[in-house]
Design a protein around this motif. Structure first.
Motif, PDB file in Angstrom:
ATOM      1  N   GLY A 104       0.864  -1.178   0.000  1.00 57.29           N
ATOM      2  CA  GLY A 104       0.000   0.000   0.000  1.00 57.29           C
ATOM      3  C   GLY A 104       0.895   1.220   0.000  1.00 57.29           C
ATOM      4  N   ASP A 105       0.455   2.313  -0.618  1.00 57.61           N
ATOM      5  CA  ASP A 105       1.291   3.507  -0.758  1.00 57.61           C
ATOM      6  C   ASP A 105       0.376   4.714  -0.951  1.00 57.61           C
ATOM      7  OD1 ASP A 105       3.405   5.256  -1.249  1.00 57.61           O
ATOM      8  OD2 ASP A 105       3.905   4.409  -3.214  1.00 57.61           O
ATOM      9  N   ALA A 106       0.546   5.729  -0.102  1.00 58.68           N
ATOM     10  CA  ALA A 106      -0.262   6.945  -0.248  1.00 58.68           C
ATOM     11  C   ALA A 106       0.470   8.106   0.404  1.00 58.68           C
ATOM     12  CB  ALA A 106      -1.644   6.762   0.387  1.00 58.68           C
ATOM     13  N   GLY A 167       4.472   8.580 -10.685  1.00 58.32           N
ATOM     14  CA  GLY A 167       3.716   7.512 -10.044  1.00 58.32           C
ATOM     15  C   GLY A 167       4.105   6.177 -10.670  1.00 58.32           C
ATOM     16  N   HIS A 168       3.382   5.122 -10.252  1.00 59.19           N
ATOM     17  CA  HIS A 168       3.840   3.773 -10.596  1.00 59.19           C
ATOM     18  C   HIS A 168       2.726   2.756 -10.407  1.00 59.19           C
ATOM     19  CE1 HIS A 168       4.165   3.225  -6.160  1.00 59.19           C
ATOM     20  NE2 HIS A 168       4.490   4.506  -6.191  1.00 59.19           N
ATOM     21  N   GLY A 169       2.875   1.610 -11.069  1.00 56.49           N
ATOM     22  CA  GLY A 169       2.037   0.472 -10.726  1.00 56.49           C
ATOM     23  C   GLY A 169       2.407  -0.024  -9.337  1.00 56.49           C
ATOM     24  N   LEU A 198      -2.702   1.496  -9.963  1.00 52.35           N
ATOM     25  CA  LEU A 198      -1.717   2.570 -10.127  1.00 52.35           C
ATOM     26  C   LEU A 198      -1.625   3.426  -8.872  1.00 52.35           C
ATOM     27  CD1 LEU A 198      -2.790   3.884 -13.666  1.00 52.35           C
ATOM     28  CD2 LEU A 198      -1.062   2.135 -13.148  1.00 52.35           C
ATOM     29  N   ALA A 199      -0.405   3.765  -8.480  1.00 52.20           N
ATOM     30  CA  ALA A 199      -0.187   4.796  -7.461  1.00 52.20           C
ATOM     31  C   ALA A 199       0.039   6.099  -8.227  1.00 52.20           C
ATOM     32  CB  ALA A 199       1.009   4.448  -6.593  1.00 52.20           C
ATOM     33  N   ILE A 200      -0.933   6.980  -8.109  1.00 56.88           N
ATOM     34  CA  ILE A 200      -0.886   8.265  -8.822  1.00 56.88           C
ATOM     35  C   ILE A 200      -0.443   9.306  -7.806  1.00 56.88           C
ATOM     36  CG2 ILE A 200      -2.214   9.900 -10.214  1.00 56.88           C
ATOM     37  CD1 ILE A 200      -4.180   7.621 -10.840  1.00 56.88           C
ATOM     38  N   GLU A 201       0.613  10.058  -8.116  1.00 56.97           N
ATOM     39  CA  GLU A 201       1.186  10.914  -7.062  1.00 56.97           C
ATOM     40  C   GLU A 201       1.784  12.221  -7.571  1.00 56.97           C
ATOM     41  OE1 GLU A 201       4.626   9.349  -4.973  1.00 56.97           O
ATOM     42  OE2 GLU A 201       4.619   7.544  -6.180  1.00 56.97           O
ATOM     43  N   PRO A 202       0.906  13.195  -7.860  1.00 55.04           N
ATOM     44  CA  PRO A 202       1.430  14.493  -8.286  1.00 55.04           C
ATOM     45  C   PRO A 202       2.233  15.194  -7.189  1.00 55.04           C
ATOM     46  CG  PRO A 202      -0.946  14.612  -7.909  1.00 55.04           C
ATOM     47  CD  PRO A 202      -0.557  13.164  -7.850  1.00 55.04           C
ATOM     48  N   PHE A 231       0.392  14.678  -3.095  1.00 55.51           N
ATOM     49  CA  PHE A 231      -0.695  13.773  -2.702  1.00 55.51           C
ATOM     50  C   PHE A 231      -0.571  12.497  -3.529  1.00 55.51           C
ATOM     51  CE2 PHE A 231      -2.505  17.628  -1.020  1.00 55.51           C
ATOM     52  CZ  PHE A 231      -3.309  17.217   0.042  1.00 55.51           C
ATOM     53  N   GLU A 232      -0.895  11.380  -2.902  1.00 57.31           N
ATOM     54  CA  GLU A 232      -0.825  10.092  -3.610  1.00 57.31           C
ATOM     55  C   GLU A 232      -1.966   9.189  -3.170  1.00 57.31           C
ATOM     56  OE1 GLU A 232       2.725   7.839  -2.675  1.00 57.31           O
ATOM     57  OE2 GLU A 232       2.424   6.477  -4.364  1.00 57.31           O
ATOM     58  N   HIS A 233      -2.579   8.528  -4.162  1.00 55.82           N
ATOM     59  CA  HIS A 233      -3.526   7.455  -3.887  1.00 55.82           C
ATOM     60  C   HIS A 233      -3.159   6.244  -4.739  1.00 55.82           C
ATOM     61  CE1 HIS A 233      -6.613   8.749  -1.143  1.00 55.82           C
ATOM     62  NE2 HIS A 233      -6.982   9.791  -1.863  1.00 55.82           N
TER      63      HIS A 233
END
Ligand code: MF3
Ligand code: CO
Length: 252
Positions: A104-106, A167-169, A198-202, A231-233
């Protein structure tokens, strides 16, 4: 190679991300004038271990802490320290765990007390850009539709998108294909499919997008000293559209 996940794997990645979201929420409530980020790091680690989860960043390529804490002009990968947070600071906290075989990553950026209008707008712009990116995580669209949505919103707000990190898978590894840039023309890159996670993280700067990494080999700051937010989700792409996994209540 992009690894597609089954619904039962997505459920496991959701459980890992639930733990991350829960811990970030607890940390958010502890952010105040006088708190120090080394204490936040210790709390994050203890809360993870109490849930049978292993902090994912500690030891990753030699990163020495469980939590990344990036204050003000620090963009990402800031080291927790004993320096007390001050009223008006903004603090980005990035946290990842490994639980039951899945990561998990956020990340969130929070104000310390009352902050400047510029800081508040930066936080809102970055979070909104993430949501707009997530909205594009739909089967049939292409990867850069996410990137473009993020960049457009950020630049309309006269801020800039960091290029150096993406970001990344995410799944059985913390970083999987594809890379997810936060900038780009629409309609490019791989076609999005159900089962991608996907971990999307602007990462967004008030000034220029250029960054530099300090002597410690990790702490990354804006070159011009301007404020930065992150921020990342972690998000699953399903037949029914995007599902934010790193949440405790279904909202983002
Ligand atoms: N969310 C960041 C990433 O996906 C955090 C990594 S920190 C590190 O890269 F220490 F693990 F590198
Ligand atoms: Co990440």
């Amino acid at each position: 190679m992009v690894i597609l996940k089954s619904p039962s794997e997505i459920e496991k990645i959701r459980q890992s991300n639930f733990i991350v979201a829960e811990i970030l929420e607890i940390l958010r409530q502890k952010v105040e004038h006088g708190a120090d980020t080394l204490t936040l790091d210790r709390i994050a680690e203890e809360l993870a271990l109490a849930r049978n989860a292993k902090p994912a960043f500690k030891g990753y390529r030699g990163y020495p802490y469980s939590l990344c804490t990036s204050v003000n002009q620090q963009v990402v990968h800031g080291f927790p320290s004993m320096r007390p947070l001050e009223e008006g600071d903004i603090l980005s906290m990035d946290f990842g765990i490994l639980y039951n075989g899945y990561y998990g990553d956020a990340a969130i950026t929070v104000p310390v007390g009352t902050v400047s209008n510029v800081a508040q707008e930066l936080i809102e712009t970055t979070q909104k850009a993430l949501f707009l990116g997530i909205e594009q995580a739909v089967p049939g669209k292409r990867l850069s539709d996410i990137s473009h949505a993020i960049q457009s919103h950020v630049e309309a707000a006269r801020c800039s998108v960091v290029r150096k990190f993406v970001g990344h898978g995410i799944g059985k590894s913390l970083h999987e294909d594809p890379q997810v840039p936060n900038y780009g023309k629409p309609g490019m890159g791989i076609r999005l499919k159900p089962g991608m996670v996907l971990a999307i993280e602007p990462m967004v700067n008030v000034g220029s997008y250029e960054v530099e990494t300090l002597e410690d080999g990790w702490t990354t700051v804006t070159k011009d000293g301007s404020l930065s937010a992150h921020f990342e989700h972690s998000v699953a792409i399903t037949e029914d559209g995007p599902v934010v996994l790193s949440t405790t209540d279904g909202s983002a």
